[in-house]
Structures are given as C-alpha cells and as structure tokens.
Design a protein around this motif. Structure first.
Motif, PDB file in Angstrom:
ATOM      1  N   PHE A 193       0.838  -1.207   0.000  1.00  0.00           N
ATOM      2  CA  PHE A 193       0.000   0.000   0.000  1.00  0.00           C
ATOM      3  C   PHE A 193       0.874   1.258   0.000  1.00  0.00           C
ATOM      4  CE2 PHE A 193      -2.273   3.403   2.082  1.00  0.00           C
ATOM      5  CZ  PHE A 193      -3.530   3.362   1.487  1.00  0.00           C
ATOM      6  N   LEU A 194       1.877   1.291   0.869  1.00  0.00           N
ATOM      7  CA  LEU A 194       2.744   2.471   0.945  1.00  0.00           C
ATOM      8  C   LEU A 194       3.531   2.666  -0.343  1.00  0.00           C
ATOM      9  CD1 LEU A 194       4.092   2.095   4.597  1.00  0.00           C
ATOM     10  CD2 LEU A 194       2.292   3.621   3.774  1.00  0.00           C
ATOM     11  N   LEU A 195       4.035   1.572  -0.928  1.00  0.00           N
ATOM     12  CA  LEU A 195       4.812   1.686  -2.158  1.00  0.00           C
ATOM     13  C   LEU A 195       3.937   2.155  -3.314  1.00  0.00           C
ATOM     14  CD1 LEU A 195       7.617   1.253  -3.363  1.00  0.00           C
ATOM     15  CD2 LEU A 195       6.961  -1.087  -3.904  1.00  0.00           C
ATOM     16  N   ALA A 196       2.732   1.614  -3.413  1.00  0.00           N
ATOM     17  CA  ALA A 196       1.815   2.049  -4.471  1.00  0.00           C
ATOM     18  C   ALA A 196       1.461   3.521  -4.305  1.00  0.00           C
ATOM     19  CB  ALA A 196       0.558   1.183  -4.465  1.00  0.00           C
ATOM     20  N   TRP A 197       1.244   3.947  -3.072  1.00  0.00           N
ATOM     21  CA  TRP A 197       0.949   5.364  -2.823  1.00  0.00           C
ATOM     22  C   TRP A 197       2.150   6.238  -3.174  1.00  0.00           C
ATOM     23  CZ3 TRP A 197      -3.283   8.154  -1.383  1.00  0.00           C
ATOM     24  CH2 TRP A 197      -3.057   9.454  -0.959  1.00  0.00           C
ATOM     25  N   TYR A 198       3.344   5.784  -2.845  1.00  0.00           N
ATOM     26  CA  TYR A 198       4.553   6.561  -3.119  1.00  0.00           C
ATOM     27  C   TYR A 198       4.729   6.824  -4.615  1.00  0.00           C
ATOM     28  CZ  TYR A 198       9.539   7.742  -3.224  1.00  0.00           C
ATOM     29  OH  TYR A 198      10.736   8.359  -3.452  1.00  0.00           O
ATOM     30  N   PHE A 199       4.390   5.834  -5.450  1.00  0.00           N
ATOM     31  CA  PHE A 199       4.562   6.004  -6.883  1.00  0.00           C
ATOM     32  C   PHE A 199       3.369   6.702  -7.536  1.00  0.00           C
ATOM     33  CE2 PHE A 199       7.732   2.545  -6.482  1.00  0.00           C
ATOM     34  CZ  PHE A 199       8.772   3.163  -7.128  1.00  0.00           C
ATOM     35  N   SER A 200       2.179   6.455  -7.053  1.00  0.00           N
ATOM     36  CA  SER A 200       1.002   6.989  -7.730  1.00  0.00           C
ATOM     37  C   SER A 200       0.725   8.450  -7.373  1.00  0.00           C
ATOM     38  CB  SER A 200      -0.229   6.145  -7.383  1.00  0.00           C
ATOM     39  OG  SER A 200      -0.493   6.189  -5.991  1.00  0.00           O
ATOM     40  N   TYR A 201       1.148   8.906  -6.203  1.00  0.00           N
ATOM     41  CA  TYR A 201       0.857  10.291  -5.801  1.00  0.00           C
ATOM     42  C   TYR A 201       1.480  11.314  -6.755  1.00  0.00           C
ATOM     43  CZ  TYR A 201       0.739  14.555  -3.032  1.00  0.00           C
ATOM     44  OH  TYR A 201       0.550  15.842  -2.620  1.00  0.00           O
ATOM     45  N   PRO A 202       2.789  11.248  -7.048  1.00  0.00           N
ATOM     46  CA  PRO A 202       3.330  12.241  -7.986  1.00  0.00           C
ATOM     47  C   PRO A 202       2.758  12.101  -9.396  1.00  0.00           C
ATOM     48  CG  PRO A 202       4.971  10.564  -7.495  1.00  0.00           C
ATOM     49  CD  PRO A 202       3.853  10.344  -6.545  1.00  0.00           C
ATOM     50  N   ILE A 203       2.380  10.883  -9.796  1.00  0.00           N
ATOM     51  CA  ILE A 203       1.794  10.712 -11.125  1.00  0.00           C
ATOM     52  C   ILE A 203       0.424  11.381 -11.180  1.00  0.00           C
ATOM     53  CG2 ILE A 203       0.951   8.986 -12.765  1.00  0.00           C
ATOM     54  CD1 ILE A 203       3.169   7.149 -11.835  1.00  0.00           C
ATOM     55  N   ARG A 204      -0.344  11.291 -10.091  1.00  0.00           N
ATOM     56  CA  ARG A 204      -1.621  12.013 -10.050  1.00  0.00           C
ATOM     57  C   ARG A 204      -1.392  13.520 -10.113  1.00  0.00           C
ATOM     58  NH1 ARG A 204      -2.768   8.382  -5.942  1.00  0.00           N
ATOM     59  NH2 ARG A 204      -2.560  10.037  -4.399  1.00  0.00           N
ATOM     60  N   SER A 205      -0.332  13.991  -9.447  1.00  0.00           N
ATOM     61  CA  SER A 205      -0.022  15.422  -9.520  1.00  0.00           C
ATOM     62  C   SER A 205       0.326  15.833 -10.941  1.00  0.00           C
ATOM     63  CB  SER A 205       1.138  15.747  -8.569  1.00  0.00           C
ATOM     64  OG  SER A 205       0.814  15.418  -7.226  1.00  0.00           O
ATOM     65  N   LEU A 206       1.101  14.981 -11.628  1.00  0.00           N
ATOM     66  CA  LEU A 206       1.432  15.268 -13.030  1.00  0.00           C
ATOM     67  C   LEU A 206       0.174  15.287 -13.898  1.00  0.00           C
ATOM     68  CD1 LEU A 206       4.698  13.197 -13.543  1.00  0.00           C
ATOM     69  CD2 LEU A 206       4.467  15.649 -13.845  1.00  0.00           C
ATOM     70  N   LYS A 207      -0.728  14.342 -13.656  1.00  0.00           N
ATOM     71  CA  LYS A 207      -1.964  14.289 -14.429  1.00  0.00           C
ATOM     72  C   LYS A 207      -2.768  15.576 -14.256  1.00  0.00           C
ATOM     73  CE  LYS A 207      -6.323  11.749 -14.750  1.00  0.00           C
ATOM     74  NZ  LYS A 207      -7.138  10.638 -14.197  1.00  0.00           N
ATOM     75  N   ASN A 208      -2.908  16.034 -13.013  1.00  0.00           N
ATOM     76  CA  ASN A 208      -3.649  17.271 -12.763  1.00  0.00           C
ATOM     77  C   ASN A 208      -2.953  18.474 -13.393  1.00  0.00           C
ATOM     78  OD1 ASN A 208      -5.504  15.809 -11.243  1.00  0.00           O
ATOM     79  ND2 ASN A 208      -4.392  16.137  -9.330  1.00  0.00           N
ATOM     80  N   ALA A 209      -1.610  18.474 -13.331  1.00  0.00           N
ATOM     81  CA  ALA A 209      -0.865  19.589 -13.914  1.00  0.00           C
ATOM     82  C   ALA A 209      -1.039  19.632 -15.430  1.00  0.00           C
ATOM     83  CB  ALA A 209       0.615  19.471 -13.553  1.00  0.00           C
ATOM     84  N   PHE A 210      -1.006  18.470 -16.086  1.00  0.00           N
ATOM     85  CA  PHE A 210      -1.201  18.437 -17.538  1.00  0.00           C
ATOM     86  C   PHE A 210      -2.620  18.882 -17.903  1.00  0.00           C
ATOM     87  CE2 PHE A 210       2.570  15.635 -17.790  1.00  0.00           C
ATOM     88  CZ  PHE A 210       3.205  16.255 -18.859  1.00  0.00           C
ATOM     89  N   ALA A 211      -3.598  18.496 -17.080  1.00  0.00           N
ATOM     90  CA  ALA A 211      -4.968  18.916 -17.355  1.00  0.00           C
ATOM     91  C   ALA A 211      -5.101  20.437 -17.254  1.00  0.00           C
ATOM     92  CB  ALA A 211      -5.928  18.227 -16.381  1.00  0.00           C
ATOM     93  N   GLN A 212      -4.455  21.045 -16.246  1.00  0.00           N
ATOM     94  CA  GLN A 212      -4.507  22.499 -16.115  1.00  0.00           C
ATOM     95  C   GLN A 212      -3.756  23.184 -17.243  1.00  0.00           C
ATOM     96  OE1 GLN A 212      -3.878  24.186 -12.213  1.00  0.00           O
ATOM     97  NE2 GLN A 212      -4.336  22.238 -11.204  1.00  0.00           N
TER      98      GLN A 212
END
Length: 488
Positions: A193-212
């Motif tokens: 769970f922690l490892l998946a969160w560690y990798f997916s959190y910055p990718i979600r930030s990138l996704k939101n940044a690209f959308a903006q």
C-alpha cells in the motif's frame, strides 16, 4: 485512488503473497523431511565420544565400573544406556523396545555406527551402549526418579499427558507456519500500500498539472510538490516546469508579435487610406505625388510582409536545403560591390575586400540576406560622408570565419545592445529617424544561428557600432599554410 494505484498495489501484493506461500511450503516440507529422518538416539560428536569412553570402561573395568560412570552421568543429566541380550538396562531403568530396536539397527549402519557401541565381556554377556535424545519439552521426572526419554512412554496415557504440539515428530503430521505467514502477509500488504501510494501520488499530480496546462493555466509549478523527492519522477516534474515556462515565453512572444505586427501594419495602411482619400479630391496636377506616396507605402507593406514570412519560416525551422557549399569570397565580393553602389548614392562609402577562401555549408539565399541586412543597417545609420568597413578574418585552427561590419553611426546604448536582435526593436537613438521595422537584425540572428554560428554587437570606442558574425566553414580553395588570416 486511481487505477494506477490499484495496479501497483495488486501486482506488488500478489508477488509478495506468492513469495510468502512458496517459502511457507518449502519450510513445511523441510520440517516434515527432517522429522521423518530424525533419530531418537543422540548422534552428535560429544555423544559418540561418551559412548566410546563408556565402551572402554565396560570392557576393561567391567559392569561395576560402567555403573559408576552412569551414576556420575545421571548427576550431570547425561543419560547412557547399556542394554543386554534380553533388552534390559544395566541400571534397571525402563526403556522402550522401539528405542532398543533403533540402536541395534544403527549397529548395522556403517555411517551412523559411531553413535552406538556393542561390547562383549569375558563372561559372554553382551551390551549395546547408546545415548537417547532428550525430550524436546525437557526431561520430566519418571516414576523411578530418572529423566524420561523420548520413546520411553509408548502408552496412550503418557502421550495424552503431553502438551499440544509435543511428542514425537512423526506424531505431529504436516506442520504449516501459519503465524509467521500471517505476520508476513500483513506486513506485505501494508508495504505494498505504501509503495503504491509513493509512486502513484506524484503521477496524479502530473496528471492534474497536464490537465490544467491543457486548459491554458501555465503558472502551475510541480517543484513544490516534488521538492522532497530525488528520483526520476521528480526530474519529470522539473522538466514539466521547464516546459510550461518555455510555453509561457512562447505564448507571450506570440502575443507580442501579433501586437507589433498589427501596430506596424496599421501605420502604412492608415497612410494609404489618407493618400487614397486625397487622390479623390485633389486636382489632377497633384495626383502624381499622391500616387508616389501610395506606391511608397505599398512597397513598405510588401517589404514588411516579406520579412514576416521569412521570420515565420525561420521560427518553424523551414529553411530549405542547408547542404549547399557557399563560397564566402564570391558572395561577399558581390555584396560589397552592391553595398558600395548603394552607399555612394547616399553620400556614404563602403570599404572592404573579400579575402576569405572558405566554404560554408548552408542556404546561400538565407545567408546572403543575413549579411546584407547587417551591411544595409550599417549604411543606413552611418553618418554622411563616413565609411562602413567590412573586415574578414579566417581562423584555420578552429575552422571559423569572423566577419565584422563597422559604421560611424550614433551607436546603441549599452543596456540595449542585447536587445537589438529582438523582434521589432529599434534603438532609442535611431527610432525617430528610422523607417525600418526592427526585423532586419532579428532575421540575421536567426539565419546565422541556423548555420551554427553566432552574432553580437558592440559600440566602438571612437563612435559607431560594430557587428561581428562568426560562422564555421569548410576549406575550399586556399590551404592553411598560404594564409592564416586576412583583415581588409
């Protein structure tokens, strides 16, 4: 949580659970095999040494000497058995038939015979000596006061008194490490769970940044979000920030370009409209002057549009073929002759001799226009009855051609020297008396850079401006030994 998180979590958890199950099965099989192959007789080297000592005592000292040795061993909680032909212990202690049978089998096993000894005395009696393994749960006291041995309690009542999990290994069956596996499984799920969160959190930030960014908001910064990371995802975030910064610059440049183009076109169009209106109301004898004014404004507009088209091609890197060998000596010779003719018509002079036998790979039309823009700019701004000088110098060591154009004009303020190559920039010293659009030097810079060179400007100490162009070349006609440079 997005799909990527669950993909990370699922595959990491499956890998870890599979590894745990595999290790658990292997440990269980190993324990079962160990239980199957375990012996109830002590096979260790200390036990073998004690058996040999007891055999020597019995053979040379007799049964009484061995009894003394066994009594001494009992005080040290060391159990040694001497079994005669009737399967009775020398000390009268109870012993299981299975244990005696295993001892006699070991006598016939050459690999394990060292743990059992058989001694035959002079009176014909024979004894089998061995030391049994102590009970796993500790040596509880038997009814004779001696420690009870594994295998000594064969009746169901004794076995029933043992705690769960105790007793002989073969009575335990399949042993599966449930508790360690459960703890490992829990830890695996938590860390997955922690490892998946560690990798997916910055990718979600990138996704939101690209959308903006796609919606036009280019002021978002990921540096603050990923400042604590030092991996490839943090590098990707910094690259995104660099990209958005460059996009902001380009968009601002495009807006400024549209504003400047509209401003530059508005003036000649307004003059054309005025001239056309005057032509309609003026008497016929003044019509020629009005038509000359209309023609001049149309030529200016045509020149501006041509420069904008050239600039657009350079910005889009559509420069045509860049593989032609350009003889700089021939090109500069023609250019100097044309510039001299134009300058003399305006009461000015041009000096220079093209002595640079080198070839430059590129587009001859574009390169000619770049140098011509610099020379004509110098002729335009040099003072009347002064000379524009064109200097060439060949650096054969570094394969560079240095071209300098010097005038006697008003020069450029020091804080504006780096800006004269920008679009639509006109110096404060020449803006009032110049009919240009501020595109000539900007186009020259882009063309020179397209030919892998560079251009810069500097004020002369004795007045005027100096523009230097440096281009890489290929030797064509003259060997390096014949000329190390020319300054004409």
């Amino acid at each position: 949580m997005g799909r990527l998180f669950w993909k990370f979590f699922f595959f990491i958890a499956i890998a870890q659970v599979t590894a745990i199950l595999g290790v658990g099965v292997m440990v269980s099989i190993e324990n079962m095999e160990r239980n199957r192959s375990s012996s109830e007789i002590d096979l260790s080297p200390p036990a073998s040494f004690m058996i040999r000592s007891a055999a020597a005592t019995l053979q040379f000292g007799g049964a009484e000497a061995l009894r003394g040795l066994i009594n001494e061993g009992r005080q040290r909680r060391q159990q040694l058995y001497a079994i005669d032909e009737d399967n009775k212990d020398l000390m009268g202690r109870p012993v299981s038939a299975k244990l005696v049978e295993e001892a006699r089998q070991l006598l016939r096993n050459e690999k394990r015979r060292h743990a059992v000894e058989q001694v035959k005395l002079a009176d014909g009696r024979s004894y089998v000596l061995f030391i049994p393994n102590p009970n796993e749960d500790g040596p509880p006291e038997g009814h004779s006061g001696t420690p009870r041995l594994r295998g000594a309690a064969d009746n169901p009542e004794d076995r029933g008194m043992r705690p769960p999990g105790g007793g002989r290994p073969e009575d335990r069956g399949w042993m599966f490490p449930v508790l360690p596996m459960a703890a490992s499984l829990f830890a695996s799920v938590v860390f997955a769970f922690l490892l998946a969160w560690y990798f997916s959190y910055p990718i979600r930030s990138l996704k939101n940044a690209f959308a903006q960014a796609a919606s036009g908001k280019l002021d978002i910064q990921l540096e603050q979000v990923m400042s604590k990371r030092s991996d490839e995802l943090a590098d990707l975030g910094r690259d995104f920030d660099s990209m958005t910064a460059q996009l902001r610059i380009l968009m601002e440049s495009q807006r400024r370009l549209l504003h400047d183009v509209s401003h530059e076109l508005r003036s000649p169009i307004a003059r054309l409209q005025v001239a056309i209106g005057l032509a309609r109301v003026q008497p016929p004898e003044k019509l020629d002057a009005t038509l000359v004014r209309i023609e001049r404004e149309s030529v200016r507009m045509d020149k501006l549009v041509g420069e904008l088209l050239t600039l657009s091609r350079l910005e889009a890197s559509v420069t045509g073929s860049m593989e032609e060998n350009i003889s700089m000596q021939l090109m500069l010779g023609d250019m100097i002759n044309d510039a001299r003719f134009e300058a003399e018509a305006n009461g000015k002079h041009v000096e220079g001799v093209a002595d640079c036998p080198v070839a430059i790979k590129g587009n001859p039309e574009l390169l000619y226009r770049a140098v011509e823009n610099v020379v004509r700019n110098a002729i335009k701004h040099t003072a009347p009855d002064t000379t524009v000088q064109i200097h060439t110098q060949v650096d054969y060591i570094n394969s560079l051609l240095h071209l300098s154009v010097l005038d006697r004009g008003p020069g450029v303020p020091e804080d504006e020297l780096k800006m004269i190559f920008e679009l639509f920039f006109r110096s404060s010293r020449t803006k009032t008396n110049s009919d240009g659009h501020g595109l000539g030097l900007s186009i020259a810079r882009r063309i020179v850079e397209a030919h892998h060179g560079y251009i810069n400007a500097a004020n002369r100490l004795d007045g005027g401006l100096r523009v230097d162009i440096t281009l890489p070349f290929h030797i064509s006609d003259l060997a390096p030994s014949h000329a190390t440079g020319s300054d004409v």
